[in-house]
Each structure stands twice: as structure tokens, then as C-alpha cells.
Scaffold this active site. Structure first.
Site, PDB file in Angstrom:
ATOM      1  N   PRO A  29     -27.236  44.576 -17.261  1.00 34.44           N
ATOM      2  CA  PRO A  29     -28.321  44.446 -16.280  1.00 34.44           C
ATOM      3  C   PRO A  29     -29.150  45.728 -16.160  1.00 34.44           C
ATOM      4  CG  PRO A  29     -26.141  44.284 -15.218  1.00 34.44           C
ATOM      5  CD  PRO A  29     -25.904  44.340 -16.685  1.00 34.44           C
ATOM      6  N   ARG A  49     -34.797  29.897 -32.607  1.00 33.68           N
ATOM      7  CA  ARG A  49     -35.874  28.895 -32.672  1.00 33.68           C
ATOM      8  C   ARG A  49     -37.141  29.450 -33.326  1.00 33.68           C
ATOM      9  NH1 ARG A  49     -39.606  29.177 -28.562  1.00 33.68           N
ATOM     10  NH2 ARG A  49     -40.141  26.969 -28.419  1.00 33.68           N
ATOM     11  N   ASP A  95     -46.131  27.743 -26.638  1.00 34.48           N
ATOM     12  CA  ASP A  95     -45.185  28.103 -25.580  1.00 34.48           C
ATOM     13  C   ASP A  95     -45.873  28.877 -24.469  1.00 34.48           C
ATOM     14  OD1 ASP A  95     -43.033  27.082 -26.918  1.00 34.48           O
ATOM     15  OD2 ASP A  95     -42.347  29.007 -27.719  1.00 34.48           O
ATOM     16  N   GLU A 145     -17.049  45.879 -14.805  1.00 33.19           N
ATOM     17  CA  GLU A 145     -18.016  46.741 -14.117  1.00 33.19           C
ATOM     18  C   GLU A 145     -19.069  47.367 -15.036  1.00 33.19           C
ATOM     19  OE1 GLU A 145     -19.180  47.632 -10.995  1.00 33.19           O
ATOM     20  OE2 GLU A 145     -18.098  45.751 -10.787  1.00 33.19           O
TER      21      GLU A 145
END
Ligand code: ADE
Length: 222
Positions: A86, A150, A164, A113
Site C-alpha cells: 500500500p 488482456r 476502455d 505488517e
């Protein structure tokens, strides 16, 4: 392309690449995807891969050794090593396009963690799929693998991804689409889509895409 995914939870990947477009891409040899349990690289007698953080604090931290050894084992001169965290840089469609040009990706999934920060020294990119914290990098690895595969030549028709929401050409949201029937529970398909006037249809789609982007993602129009 070859994609090696390093994880402590290989069973989480059961089935995800065994359906639909990704399954076909694997069968047609457009991509090879290997799910590798990096615990097998630990030299610890108890198979440990994590330990308590220096300085104290909650949770466990992934140790350098198993990940360093796994990357050393798998890496070639063509490899790009990606760490999912993150705290990484935000993953965007542009990055999917760039990564789809690579020959070999090694994707490392964290869990618990976090990582010993020295692992950063052996990776090319630290990537986050969004501003929220998941239990590990497995779901992000599935998401980025899907978004890259893809785009590989011959996997889907190129026209499909030019239109897209986040294509090479545009960074605005997709226009709304409709199919049969023309009316469902009182909800009607916009008239303009039914009359075959392609100039009007294109104009309507473009306006709807901009309207939607203004409402939902004004940041994209800046
Ligand atoms: N691991 C946990 N949360 C994540 C996120 N948002 N992106 C990438 N890896 C993660």
C-alpha cells in the site's frame, strides 16, 4: 510473457486464472503464469519467513532472506521485479501498458505488517492498487496480472481496449452502453442509439463520457 507471482498463500490463486480471457491467453501461450510459494526458499529450520520489527510495534515483518533468494533464483536479464505494497506508487492503466511490453515480471506479494525495507533494493517498482489496505498483495497481484494479460498482443481485439475508460488515447470514463430489450421495467434505451446515425451516436457518447467523468472523477479532467 512470463509472470512469476511470489506468495505465501498460493491457494488463494486457485481458479482465478482458470476462466475466460486469461485462461485462453494461457492456453494460447500468450502468457505463462507461475504461482510460487516463497516459503520454500527459507533457510530457517522452522520455515520462518517473518519476524518481529526492530524498534517494536505491532505485527510481523517479512524477512529479506527468502525473498532475496527467490528473486536471485528467478531473475534473468529480462526481468522486472514488482513489490506490492500500500506504500507503493499508484497503479494506473499507463503502467499496465508499459508492463505489457516486458518479457518477464516477478511480482512479490506481501502479507502481515510489511517487508524489511532492504527488500526495496532488489525491486524495480513498488506498486499500490489503491488507497486502502488489503490483507496482502495477492488480490493486487491478481488485479495487475489480469490488467496486463488482456493487453498482450492477440489476447483481446485491440479495438476493445482503445475504447476502455483508461485507454492510451483517453483518460476519461467510458460512455454508457445498452443492449436488448429497448425497454425494461419502464427504463428506456436513449433514443439516439436506436436510429443508426453514427455521427450523432459518437457525439452523444463523447458528451455522456465527459458528463460522467465530471460527476464521478473530476480529477481526470484537470
Ligand atoms: N497490499 C495490501 N494492500 C495493498 C494495496 N492497496 N496495494 C498493493 N499491495 C497491497
Amino acid at each position: 510473457m512470463r509472470i512469476d507471482i511470489l506468495t505465501l498463500f498460493p491457494n488463494m490463486f486457485n481458479g482465478v486464472f482458470e476462466e475466460s480471457i486469461i485462461k485462453r491467453a494461457i492456453e494460447n501461450k500468450k502468457v505463462e503464469i507461475n504461482i510460487i510459494d516463497f516459503r520454500k526458499y527459507t533457510t530457517d529450520p522452522h520455515n520462518k519467513v517473518d519476524d518481529e520489527p526492530f524498534g517494536g510495534g505491532a505485527g510481523m515483518v517479512l524477512m529479506c532472506q527468502p525473498i532475496f533468494d527467490a528473486v536471485k533464483d528467478l531473475k534473468t536479464k529480462d526481468s522486472k521485479v514488482i513489490l506490492l505494497t500500500p506504500s507503493g506508487i499508484p497503479y494506473k492503466q499507463k503502467m499496465a501498458f508499459d508492463l505489457s511490453k516486458e518479457k518477464h515480471l516477478i511480482i512479490i506479494c506481501g502479507h502481515y505488517e510489511g517487508f524489511d525495507d532492504r527488500i526495496s533494493t532488489i525491486v524495480d517498482l513498488e506498486v499500490s492498487i489503491g488507497d486502502y489496505v488489503l490483507t496482502g498483495g495477492e488480490v493486487p497481484a491478481m488485479a495487475i496480472t489480469d490488467s496486463i494479460v488482456r493487453l498482450l498482443p492477440g489476447v483481446i481485439r485491440e479495438e476493445s481496449f482503445i475504447e476502455d475508460s483508461f485507454s492510451k488515447e483517453s483518460y476519461i470514463l467510458d460512455y454508457p452502453s445498452y443492449t436488448h430489450p429497448r425497454e425494461y421495467e419502464g427504463l428506456k434505451v436513449p433514443e439516439v442509439l436506436l436510429n443508426g446515425d453514427h455521427k450523432k451516436i459518437d457525439e452523444w457518447r463523447r458528451n455522456e463520457a465527459i458528463k460522467r467523468t465530471k460527476e464521478r472523477r473530476p480529477d481526470l479532467l484537470k
